[in-house]
Design an enzyme around this catalytic site. Structure first.
Site, PDB file in Angstrom:
ATOM      1  N   ALA A   5      -9.681 -82.629-120.029  1.00  0.00           N
ATOM      2  CA  ALA A   5      -9.672 -81.188-119.763  1.00  0.00           C
ATOM      3  C   ALA A   5     -10.851 -80.813-118.871  1.00  0.00           C
ATOM      4  O   ALA A   5     -11.988 -81.232-119.122  1.00  0.00           O
ATOM      5  CB  ALA A   5      -9.742 -80.421-121.085  1.00  0.00           C
ATOM      6  N   HIS A   6     -10.580 -80.020-117.827  1.00  0.00           N
ATOM      7  CA  HIS A   6     -11.649 -79.624-116.910  1.00  0.00           C
ATOM      8  C   HIS A   6     -11.187 -78.436-116.069  1.00  0.00           C
ATOM      9  O   HIS A   6      -9.999 -78.138-115.995  1.00  0.00           O
ATOM     10  CB  HIS A   6     -12.047 -80.786-115.987  1.00  0.00           C
ATOM     11  CG  HIS A   6     -10.910 -81.267-115.123  1.00  0.00           C
ATOM     12  ND1 HIS A   6      -9.945 -82.132-115.599  1.00  0.00           N
ATOM     13  CD2 HIS A   6     -10.573 -80.989-113.842  1.00  0.00           C
ATOM     14  CE1 HIS A   6      -9.077 -82.387-114.642  1.00  0.00           C
ATOM     15  NE2 HIS A   6      -9.422 -81.699-113.562  1.00  0.00           N
ATOM     16  N   ALA A   7     -12.150 -77.795-115.436  1.00  0.00           N
ATOM     17  CA  ALA A   7     -11.867 -76.709-114.500  1.00  0.00           C
ATOM     18  C   ALA A   7     -12.951 -76.746-113.419  1.00  0.00           C
ATOM     19  O   ALA A   7     -13.853 -77.592-113.446  1.00  0.00           O
ATOM     20  CB  ALA A   7     -11.847 -75.363-115.224  1.00  0.00           C
TER      21      ALA A   7
END
Length: 521
Positions: A437-439
């Site tokens: 998960a990342h942004a």
């Protein structure tokens, strides 16, 4: 193993090999090693069913029976019936045709298509026109022109699409073994490819999954690499690839872009023995080649990891010193901008002074830079095991909460990750049971950080291949570089099934930390 022995106990493998080689000749293509093995297994299964009088499911593909693949499938069935004195159900021919249509290829025989007037109809093939339209749109999205490479890109793309179309239509899953690397290294190109793939989806009236899009991405990346290519005296290379034309093409052009090499040919393991040894200096392969002298053979990962580069640099010459190449490219772009608005009296002197300033800037930046290892980021404080989460949003929230507690990310970072899933789909489910998960950094990252949580009960993120998820890694990157070493080490953990299983099933943090420490070197 028992099933394998049962299928092949009475199969004439030499006959099956001969039939597949004839099919390659008839279809003017070379199957990848993986596709070849799948065809051998399927034909052996067909014989087994015929021997037991079992009929296969009717696929209702009458509209495809004028294709060359159907004709080739008929020839295979007729030859098996003649040679082995068996009766094969008519519907088996349809199944073999679909295998031929969906089989990935290592290359096609372009020598038999000269693109002269006698073959002009090929350019009017509907799939060719779709590939051409996709390539046109990609040029606009990239702001570049493929030039002389454009025809080659369209031809290779058309070759790939011929099999991809039938994999999509008949739900034949084709997992890209380097999907994670494509998303990590070429995500912007992936998103552009996803956009141009809309033309293909409109043509076939089916949704194309992210695995197939990642293969198409590799074709366009390879095309861009060829556009950049500068010719020199080169080491002659035979490239052996066991997967398909997309992987082989991108690897070939990464090699040509980085090293003074000339790719003599791209072959499968089966085809390597047919290449005269005086035609090449070195074999580079993505698969093991038992029996070949290591003085003439290097095994590498399709995406050329750090260890691969070290091995290649010992055997090959770089086209340019890598730092100078990047700096010179930037300087030339800047000078191009300056020339739009001012007259340059001494271009070479300006180039030199700009190179010098960039070099000084980079040296100062490197002095401040610290290379983070995996165990620098995943510590006892950022690991939680066997958490209970009701759904994927709770799992994302649990992963980001560990970073929020330390004030390394803002509360908006969690929402940014959730929005990414909602907008782009479950592409962050990078492997079976694993989410990365990342942004974007600007969405709330205050410090480079990473967390790891395992779930007591796996949850679904909406990925048809990799659900359900039990391991959630949350990455908060501050730029495009400082996290790469740790991320590379994390990928090594993912590829070590024993260590991965230990982490997923761990009940205490010490076991996890020990594995992370092992891979942080």
């Amino acid at each position: 193993n028992l099933l394998f022995e049962e299928i092949f106990s009475e199969a004439d493998l030499s006959l099956l090999d001969e039939l597949i080689c004839q099919a390659e000749t008839e279809l003017e293509r070379k199957f990848s090693d993986k596709a070849y093995c799948q065809l051998v297994i399927y034909l052996a299964t067909v014989l087994r069913r015929a021997d037991q009088g079992i009929d296969s499911l009717d696929l209702h593909v009458d509209n495809m029976k004028k294709s060359i693949e159907f004709s080739t499938a008929q020839q295979i069935v007729e030859r098996l019936e003649q040679e082995l004195d068996v009766r094969i159900a008519p519907s088996e021919t349809d199944h073999i045709m679909l295998y031929l249509l969906g089989a990935k290829v290592i290359k096609t025989d372009h020598s038999r298509l000269n693109w002269d007037k006698s073959h002009a109809h090929v350019r009017h093939d509907k799939l060719y026109l779709v590939a051409a339209a996709m390539t046109d749109e990609m040029e606009k999205l990239c702001g570049t022109e493929f030039g002389k490479e454009k025809r080659r890109i369209v031809e290779d793309l058309t070759t790939h699409l011929r099999s991809a179309v039938y994999r999509v239509k008949y739900r034949i899953l084709q997992v890209n073994p380097v999907y994670v690397e494509v998303r990590n290294k070429y995500n912007e190109m992936f998103l552009r490819t996803k956009q141009v793939t809309g033309r293909l989806e409109k043509y076939i009236k089916e949704k194309v999954d992210v695995q197939e899009i990642s293969y198409l991405t590799m074709h366009f990346v390879a095309g861009l690499e060829r556009v950049k290519q500068i010719t020199h005296d080169k080491t002659r290379i035979i490239l052996v690839c066991g997967t398909g034309i997309g992987t082989a093409s991108m690897l070939a052009h990464r090699l040509m872009n980085e090293f003074n090499v000339k790719i003599i040919d791209t072959v499968s393991c089966r085809g390597l023995g047919l290449v005269p040894k005086d035609k090449y200096d070195l074999i580079i392969s993505t698969v093991d080649l038992p029996g070949y002298d290591q003085d003439y053979y290097l095994k590498v990962h399709p995406f050329l990891g750090e260890d691969d580069y070290k091995k290649l640099q010992q055997r090959l010459n770089l086209r340019f010193p890598s730092a100078n190449k990047v700096e010179l490219s930037l300087v030339n772009r800047l000078i191009g901008i300056v020339e739009k608005y001012a007259e340059i009296n001494d271009r070479q002197q300006l180039q030199y002074e700009m190179m010098y300033e960039i070099k000084r800037h980079n040296e100062r930046r490197m002095e401040r830079r610290f290379e983070y290892m995996l165990n620098d980021l995943l510590t006892r404080e950022t690991i939680r095991l066997n958490l209970s989460c009701a759904n994927w949003k709770e799992a994302v929230a649990a992963g980001t909460a560990l970073l929020e507690e330390k004030k390394w990310v803002s509360s908006g970072y969690k929402e940014a990750i959730i929005n990414n899933f909602t907008e782009f789909g479950p592409y962050m489910v990078v492997a079976p049971g694993i989410v990365l998960a990342h942004a974007r950094p600007e969405r709330g990252v205050k410090k480079l950080a990473m967390s790891l949580i395992t779930l007591q009960t796996p949850v679904n993120f909406g990925h048809e291949l990799n659900d359900p998820v039990k391991l959630v890694i949350t990455l908060a990157a501050i730029d495009n570089e400082t996290h790469l070493k740790a991320l590379s080490q994390l990928m090594e953990v993912f590829m070590n099934q024993k260590d991965l299983d230990t982490i997923v099933n761990a009940t205490n943090k010490d076991d996890v930390i020990e594995i992370l420490k092992k891979h942080s070197k």
